[in-house]
Design an enzyme around this catalytic site. Structure first.
Site, PDB file in Angstrom:
ATOM      1  N   CYS A 126      31.519  51.693  32.894  1.00 50.51           N
ATOM      2  CA  CYS A 126      31.385  53.038  33.478  1.00 50.51           C
ATOM      3  C   CYS A 126      30.019  53.671  33.260  1.00 50.51           C
ATOM      4  CB  CYS A 126      32.474  53.954  32.914  1.00 50.51           C
ATOM      5  SG  CYS A 126      34.139  53.509  33.438  1.00 50.51           S
ATOM      6  N   GLY A 185      24.477  54.432  16.988  1.00 50.14           N
ATOM      7  CA  GLY A 185      24.736  53.005  17.086  1.00 50.14           C
ATOM      8  C   GLY A 185      23.737  52.320  17.992  1.00 50.14           C
TER       9      GLY A 185
END
Length: 433
Positions: free
Chosen positions: A263, A256
């Site tokens: 995070c 992707g």
């Protein structure tokens, strides 16, 4: 058991609500009066599936409350969790521990009897030692133990992750503290969730190492996807082929536009800074960070190349702005770099996101926001799917065809079948396929 959660952000709210649901008497503390007032009135300031109902149920039962008054909340507690923010510090990328230090000082002034102080925030190795030093120097007569208990919550699935975790990491060598932590998490023993007890520094590093490894898997498959495009291979087939190897596993192997969120970007950077301090270079993680940063704008250029001509003044529709589905979190979202790249090339960006538009407005200027995905497609030269929200997985393709001017779909999450779209006369561009 009486639990106090310092910090009512994402981790604090989810953890506090879940502990209350286990039956513990839980108080969430925050200095933000507006946030606490909203929570007391049943308004949840973050988007997380199921959280509003969980908070409402436990507040009604009297097991969950919210306050700005830290002193009494700490004095009553058996366990005090520090769940404040640790953002990347401006200038050097280190984790900013100022909120943690301030919380430790406030806790020290109010502890009454033996108290377990737990760092739930993601913190660099050695932070527990510093928290212990602060409390000891502020309150020499205090009876306490400092424990590391990192969180492993995925946004969009945080409640499930808390209640059915792969593991619970507890860092302490104080037997009294370990006994208290076992009692706090005792309800999870019914689900056979293992509690991994270790020294405090190992627990702190476990969180960073875990996130860095997952970020590495994402970046690895993204680079393999680029190679697949050049060689005519299919990254989905490759990912399936390697993911069935038990030594590798199939998670985090979906090509992707790169990782984002609260995070991975922050934690990989903090790990690199910690490694520099200890003179233990992390060259693999360093490469991951650099590769991921480059990828976001590269995906914007991919959309431009799919259009195949000057995009100046052309409308490009972006579906999905948050860094992942089922959250309103825009922090380090790949969509930011993609949209900015399109705008730098002169495109007019129309966008739709089921939950993230309000937060997106704070970081993306000159974007035209819509409340309906199909309205956002009107007269667009191309449609780019950036975040894989469920509602984007079953778009009415005939309606998409009727709205698009340029008949181009750039699927940056590989959620559609090429033949299904191309049958409608739409040009389809995927990642690594």
């Amino acid at each position: 058991m009486k639990i106090t959660m310092i910090g009512s952000g994402y981790v604090g709210l989810v953890s506090g609500a879940c502990f209350a649901d286990f039956g513990h008497d839980t108080v969430c503390v925050d200095l933000d009066e507006a946030k606490i007032s909203a929570l007391q009135n049943g308004q949840v300031p973050i988007y997380e599936p199921g959280l509003a109902d969980l908070i409402a149920r436990n507040a009604k039962a009297g097991r969950l409350s919210f306050t700005t008054d830290l002193g009494p909340a700490v004095a009553r507690a058996d366990i005090v969790f520090i769940a404040v923010g640790t953002p990347s510090r401006r200038g050097d990328g280190h984790a900013d521990l100022s909120f943690v230090a301030a919380a430790a000082e406030d806790i020290a002034r109010s502890i009454d009897g033996f108290t377990v102080v737990v760092t739930k925030s993601t913190v660099p190795v050695g932070t527990g030692d510093e928290v212990e030093r602060i409390i000891q120097s502020t309150r020499p007569d205090g009876d306490f133990a400092v424990v590391s208990n990192p969180e492993f919550l995925r946004e969009g699935a945080a409640i499930e992750d808390f209640k059915r975790p792969d593991r619970i990491v507890v860092g302490s060598e104080d037997e009294r503290a370990l006994a208290v932590m076992r009692e706090a998490y005792r309800p999870l023993s019914l689900n056979k969730s293992p509690i991994l007890e270790m020294d405090r520094r190992s627990a702190e590093l476990t969180k960073y190492a875990g996130n860095a490894f997952l970020a590495t898997k994402i970046t690895f498959i993204n680079e393999i996807a680029d190679l697949c495009e050049k060689t005519g291979a299919n990254v989905q087939h490759v990912a399936r082929g390697i993911g069935m190897d038990n030594r590798i596993g199939n998670k985090f192997l979906h090509a992707g536009p790169g990782y984002g969120g609260s995070c991975f970007p922050k934690d990989t950077l903090a790990l690199l800074k910690t490694a520099q301090d200890f003179e233990a270079p992390q060259d693999i993680v360093d490469a991951v960070v650099r590769s991921n940063e480059k990828r976001k704008r590269a995906m914007g250029r991919k959309v431009i190349q799919a259009i195949g001509h000057d995009v100046r003044g052309k409308i490009v529709t972006v579906l999905g702005l948050t860094f992942k589905p089922n959250t309103d979190d825009m922090r380090d979202s790949p969509a930011i770099g993609i949209v900015q790249t399109l705008q730098d090339a002169g495109a007019v960006v129309h966008a739709y996101d089921p939950a993230g538009a309000e937060n997106a407005r704070e970081v993306l200027e000159d974007v035209v926001y819509f409340d309906d995905p199909y309205a956002a497609m009107e007269e667009a030269e191309a449609l780019a799917i950036v975040t894989e929200w469920d509602e984007f997985r079953a778009l009415d393709l005939a309606k998409v065809q009727s709205k698009l001017k340029g008949m181009i779909v750039v699927d940056l999450r590989n959620i559609y079948d090429r033949e299904e779209i191309e049958m409608l006369g739409i040009k389809y561009v995927a990642v690594g396929r």
